[in-house]
Write a protein that holds these residues in place. Structure first.
Motif, PDB file in Angstrom:
ATOM      1  N   PRO A  58       0.835  -1.214   0.000  1.00 39.33           N
ATOM      2  CA  PRO A  58       0.000   0.000   0.000  1.00 39.33           C
ATOM      3  C   PRO A  58       0.860   1.251   0.000  1.00 39.33           C
ATOM      4  O   PRO A  58       1.914   1.296   0.633  1.00 39.33           O
ATOM      5  CB  PRO A  58      -0.818  -0.121   1.287  1.00 39.33           C
ATOM      6  N   ALA A  59       0.400   2.262  -0.714  1.00 41.35           N
ATOM      7  CA  ALA A  59       1.170   3.502  -0.871  1.00 41.35           C
ATOM      8  C   ALA A  59       1.014   4.380   0.361  1.00 41.35           C
ATOM      9  O   ALA A  59       0.455   5.480   0.308  1.00 41.35           O
ATOM     10  CB  ALA A  59       0.712   4.237  -2.122  1.00 41.35           C
ATOM     11  N   MET A  60       1.504   3.879   1.472  1.00 37.57           N
ATOM     12  CA  MET A  60       1.500   4.632   2.722  1.00 37.57           C
ATOM     13  C   MET A  60       2.752   4.281   3.499  1.00 37.57           C
ATOM     14  O   MET A  60       3.367   3.228   3.266  1.00 37.57           O
ATOM     15  CB  MET A  60       0.236   4.332   3.539  1.00 37.57           C
ATOM     16  N   PRO A  61       3.202   5.142   4.398  1.00 36.97           N
ATOM     17  CA  PRO A  61       4.427   4.868   5.149  1.00 36.97           C
ATOM     18  C   PRO A  61       4.353   3.547   5.918  1.00 36.97           C
ATOM     19  O   PRO A  61       3.269   3.103   6.321  1.00 36.97           O
ATOM     20  CB  PRO A  61       4.540   6.065   6.099  1.00 36.97           C
ATOM     21  N   TRP A  62       5.521   2.955   6.140  1.00 35.74           N
ATOM     22  CA  TRP A  62       5.585   1.676   6.848  1.00 35.74           C
ATOM     23  C   TRP A  62       4.986   1.760   8.237  1.00 35.74           C
ATOM     24  O   TRP A  62       4.517   0.763   8.772  1.00 35.74           O
ATOM     25  CB  TRP A  62       7.041   1.201   6.934  1.00 35.74           C
ATOM     26  N   ARG A  63       5.009   2.949   8.861  1.00 32.80           N
ATOM     27  CA  ARG A  63       4.514   3.052  10.238  1.00 32.80           C
ATOM     28  C   ARG A  63       3.032   2.678  10.318  1.00 32.80           C
ATOM     29  O   ARG A  63       2.585   2.135  11.335  1.00 32.80           O
ATOM     30  CB  ARG A  63       4.754   4.456  10.807  1.00 32.80           C
ATOM     31  N   TYR A  64       2.275   2.963   9.249  1.00 31.49           N
ATOM     32  CA  TYR A  64       0.857   2.581   9.249  1.00 31.49           C
ATOM     33  C   TYR A  64       0.701   1.072   9.075  1.00 31.49           C
ATOM     34  O   TYR A  64      -0.142   0.451   9.727  1.00 31.49           O
ATOM     35  CB  TYR A  64       0.115   3.316   8.133  1.00 31.49           C
ATOM     36  N   VAL A  65       1.491   0.494   8.192  1.00 31.99           N
ATOM     37  CA  VAL A  65       1.405  -0.944   7.934  1.00 31.99           C
ATOM     38  C   VAL A  65       1.812  -1.727   9.183  1.00 31.99           C
ATOM     39  O   VAL A  65       1.105  -2.649   9.619  1.00 31.99           O
ATOM     40  CB  VAL A  65       2.296  -1.327   6.737  1.00 31.99           C
ATOM     41  N   ILE A  66       2.945  -1.355   9.762  1.00 33.28           N
ATOM     42  CA  ILE A  66       3.427  -2.056  10.952  1.00 33.28           C
ATOM     43  C   ILE A  66       2.511  -1.776  12.141  1.00 33.28           C
ATOM     44  O   ILE A  66       2.186  -2.684  12.917  1.00 33.28           O
ATOM     45  CB  ILE A  66       4.874  -1.639  11.262  1.00 33.28           C
ATOM     46  N   GLY A  67       2.091  -0.516  12.285  1.00 33.08           N
ATOM     47  CA  GLY A  67       1.205  -0.174  13.396  1.00 33.08           C
ATOM     48  C   GLY A  67      -0.098  -0.935  13.341  1.00 33.08           C
ATOM     49  O   GLY A  67      -0.592  -1.435  14.369  1.00 33.08           O
ATOM     50  N   TYR A  68      -0.681  -1.053  12.140  1.00 34.55           N
ATOM     51  CA  TYR A  68      -1.934  -1.807  11.990  1.00 34.55           C
ATOM     52  C   TYR A  68      -1.706  -3.280  12.297  1.00 34.55           C
ATOM     53  O   TYR A  68      -2.521  -3.913  12.976  1.00 34.55           O
ATOM     54  CB  TYR A  68      -2.462  -1.632  10.572  1.00 34.55           C
ATOM     55  N   GLY A  69      -0.598  -3.835  11.826  1.00 35.07           N
ATOM     56  CA  GLY A  69      -0.299  -5.245  12.099  1.00 35.07           C
ATOM     57  C   GLY A  69      -0.114  -5.522  13.576  1.00 35.07           C
ATOM     58  O   GLY A  69      -0.583  -6.547  14.089  1.00 35.07           O
ATOM     59  N   ILE A  70       0.551  -4.608  14.272  1.00 33.41           N
ATOM     60  CA  ILE A  70       0.749  -4.794  15.718  1.00 33.41           C
ATOM     61  C   ILE A  70      -0.578  -4.654  16.463  1.00 33.41           C
ATOM     62  O   ILE A  70      -0.905  -5.469  17.335  1.00 33.41           O
ATOM     63  CB  ILE A  70       1.783  -3.778  16.249  1.00 33.41           C
ATOM     64  N   ALA A  71      -1.347  -3.612  16.103  1.00 34.52           N
ATOM     65  CA  ALA A  71      -2.601  -3.361  16.822  1.00 34.52           C
ATOM     66  C   ALA A  71      -3.595  -4.497  16.630  1.00 34.52           C
ATOM     67  O   ALA A  71      -4.154  -5.016  17.608  1.00 34.52           O
ATOM     68  CB  ALA A  71      -3.211  -2.041  16.352  1.00 34.52           C
ATOM     69  N   ILE A  72      -3.825  -4.909  15.369  1.00 32.25           N
ATOM     70  CA  ILE A  72      -4.838  -5.919  15.077  1.00 32.25           C
ATOM     71  C   ILE A  72      -4.304  -7.327  15.317  1.00 32.25           C
ATOM     72  O   ILE A  72      -4.935  -8.147  16.002  1.00 32.25           O
ATOM     73  CB  ILE A  72      -5.335  -5.781  13.624  1.00 32.25           C
ATOM     74  N   GLY A  73      -3.154  -7.640  14.741  1.00 31.77           N
ATOM     75  CA  GLY A  73      -2.657  -9.013  14.783  1.00 31.77           C
ATOM     76  C   GLY A  73      -2.043  -9.412  16.104  1.00 31.77           C
ATOM     77  O   GLY A  73      -2.394 -10.454  16.675  1.00 31.77           O
ATOM     78  N   VAL A  74      -1.115  -8.582  16.601  1.00 30.47           N
ATOM     79  CA  VAL A  74      -0.381  -8.960  17.815  1.00 30.47           C
ATOM     80  C   VAL A  74      -1.183  -8.633  19.073  1.00 30.47           C
ATOM     81  O   VAL A  74      -1.426  -9.510  19.912  1.00 30.47           O
ATOM     82  CB  VAL A  74       0.989  -8.247  17.865  1.00 30.47           C
ATOM     83  N   LEU A  75      -1.593  -7.371  19.219  1.00 31.39           N
ATOM     84  CA  LEU A  75      -2.235  -6.955  20.463  1.00 31.39           C
ATOM     85  C   LEU A  75      -3.680  -7.430  20.568  1.00 31.39           C
ATOM     86  O   LEU A  75      -4.066  -8.043  21.568  1.00 31.39           O
ATOM     87  CB  LEU A  75      -2.166  -5.434  20.598  1.00 31.39           C
TER      88      LEU A  75
END
Length: 304
Positions: free
Chosen positions: A58-75
């Protein structure tokens, strides 16, 4: 600002919550053969691979991709399954985690300037009364949990809300390719969740459980990965981008209703009168939230 859902998006929203509610059936079946952290790790690995090799990032900074993955997937899923492991029943957890609806609305109002209308508050009160009836039935049936587990599931709801806001902000500021966001962010959870599984679920025992699962359990994982994760979270994030948070997020209150209905249809569970009343109130609240302005305008046309 959009004030009501298009018919197409209403059907899509209902399909998402139906799939998420139904997913409690394959979750229950798969948990008979493998531990929860290991299952969630494999779920997100299946959602990411092989699609990540074919879907452009996705054409957005990595912080959004990683942040979403941590929030939804990990946490979200890590805390949810840890809460269940520490004594919080799965059925009650499916109700408590819906506090994410109000966390999401609150974060959107505070951080993104979303507006709340009076009918949103009235609708929320009606729907919460319905969820309270569903919870009262669970507690009356002896479905209670530990205090630590209860707090962990609430924290899981907060993590889900944070993921909703991250996705909405990322789409608003950059590119609204929500399916790509879900695919690429699914690369984030497997390693942390696998480490948790190894530490808390018996090390090699957890690995052996995954490797020796039946075809039925793998089919259940496919439903979780492709139905609940890719279709569910991809569609949900897109809907959150297109509409005000207060219009979309309350539909998540239908998830336990869909879960109860799926249990009746596929697991032979029974439906009590208190559950029927609770489900009816949830539906009533959502009708008010979605169509209050349209109904008011229609009534105004017929006034003398």
């Amino acid at each position: 600002m959009k004030t009501h859902l298009s018919p197409r998006d209403l059907l899509l929203t209902l399909a998402v919550v139906a799939v998420w509610g139904y997913t409690f059936v394959p979750i229950k079946i798969a948990l008979r053969e493998a531990p929860p952290f290991a299952l969630v790790a494999v779920r997100f690995a299946m959602a990411a691979v092989p699609l990540v090799f074919f879907i452009r990032r996705p054409a957005m900074p990595w912080r959004y991709v990683i942040g979403y993955g941590i929030a939804i997937g990990v946490l979200q899923f890590g805390l949810l399954f840890l809460g269940i492991k520490l004594g919080m029943p799965a059925g009650l957890s499916s109700l408590v985690i819906q506090l994410q609806v109000f966390f999401t609305i609150g974060l959107a109002v505070m951080l993104d300037g979303d507006r709340l209308r009076p009918h949103n508050l009235v609708a929320a009160a009606i729907a919460v009364a319905g969820v309270a009836l569903l919870g009262a039935h669970k507690l009356g049936a002896g479905d209670s949990g530990t205090f630590v587990g209860f707090l962990l599931v609430i924290a899981a709801g907060l993590a889900w809300a944070a993921g909703n806001v991250i996705a909405k902000r990322g789409a608003g500021e950059h590119a609204p390719d929500m399916f790509a966001l879900v695919v690429w962010s699914s690369l984030v959870p497997p390693l942390p969740l696998a480490a948790l599984s190894y530490a808390l679920e018996g090390g090699q025992t957890a690995v052996h459980a995954i490797l020796t699962m039946s075809a039925t359990a793998w089919a259940c994982l496919a439903v979780m990965a492709y139905g609940a994760t890719l279709f569910g979270f991809g569609s949900w994030a897109a809907l959150m981008h297109r509409y005000p948070t207060a219009l979309i997020s309350p539909f998540a209150l239908l998830i336990p209703v869909s879960g109860i209905a799926s249990g009746v249809l596929f697991l032979g569970e029974t439906l009590a009168p208190l559950q029927i009343a609770g489900a009816a109130l949830v539906f009533a609240g959502l009708v008010v939230n979605t169509y209050a302005l349209s109904i008011r305008a229609w009534i105004a046309q017929w006034r003398p």
